[in-house]
Design a protein around this motif. Structure first.
Motif, short mmCIF file in Angstrom:
data_model
loop_
_atom_site.label_atom_id
_atom_site.label_comp_id
_atom_site.label_asym_id
_atom_site.label_seq_id
_atom_site.Cartn_x
_atom_site.Cartn_y
_atom_site.Cartn_z
N SER A 89 0.81 -1.22 0.00
CA SER A 89 0.00 0.00 0.00
C SER A 89 0.85 1.27 0.00
CB SER A 89 -0.95 0.00 1.20
OG SER A 89 -0.23 0.16 2.41
N LYS A 90 2.15 1.14 0.29
CA LYS A 90 3.03 2.31 0.39
C LYS A 90 3.97 2.46 -0.80
CE LYS A 90 3.25 1.83 5.37
NZ LYS A 90 4.12 1.50 6.49
N THR A 91 4.08 1.43 -1.66
CA THR A 91 5.17 1.44 -2.64
C THR A 91 4.74 1.22 -4.08
OG1 THR A 91 5.57 -0.89 -2.13
CG2 THR A 91 6.95 0.71 -0.98
N GLY A 92 3.53 1.61 -4.44
CA GLY A 92 3.14 1.51 -5.84
C GLY A 92 2.01 0.53 -6.09
N ASN A 93 1.78 0.20 -7.36
CA ASN A 93 0.62 -0.60 -7.75
C ASN A 93 0.92 -2.04 -8.11
OD1 ASN A 93 -1.24 1.54 -7.44
ND2 ASN A 93 -0.57 2.38 -9.39
#
Length: 132
Positions: A89-93
């Motif tokens: 959820s913090k580092t991209g898709n």
């Protein structure tokens, strides 16, 4: 940042090799794309790795966009843990998890919500980095 359409074969081979070489410790990095293709793995300074987890120091992130993360698991399961989902959820898709035996059939790409997603492997020529 445009839609990611795949990962370069050479980049995936780097990920698989790095995962195998660091086992039983976890390998971790952030994914970078160019023209819709994941071409690079960013290894951030201060990343900590053990046989239980890998911790990416996001505050060390250079001024470069990341489309997601990659890390290895020391066993045969490539399923994301609760900690993995928090990192997603913090580092991209897009997030790749590689499991033993760290080969072309032992990795899975997930969305930030933890749903498996198809990520085509593209046999393209990567540009050599400029030496300054």
């Amino acid at each position: 940042m445009e839609m990611v359409r795949g990962i370069a074969k050479e980049t995936l081979e780097f990920i698989l090799g790095a995962s195998k070489n660091t086992a039983p410790n976890e390998f971790a990095g952030l994914l970078h794309e160019e023209d819709g293709v994941i071409t690079d793995v960013l290894i951030l300074p201060g990343t900590e790795s053990s046989d239980r987890n890998a911790v990416i120091k996001l505050f060390m992130m250079p001024n470069v966009e990341s489309v997601g993360s990659v890390h290895s698991h020391p066993g045969p399961s490539a399923r994301p843990s609760e900690e993995d989902l928090r990192m997603f959820s913090k580092t991209g898709n897009l997030h790749i998890i590689v499991a033993e035996p760290y080969d072309k059939d032992s990795w899975v790409c997930y969305t930030r919500e933890g749903q498996p997603v198809d990520l085509p492997v593209l046999d393209i020529e990567l540009e050599e980095p400029e030496v300054i």
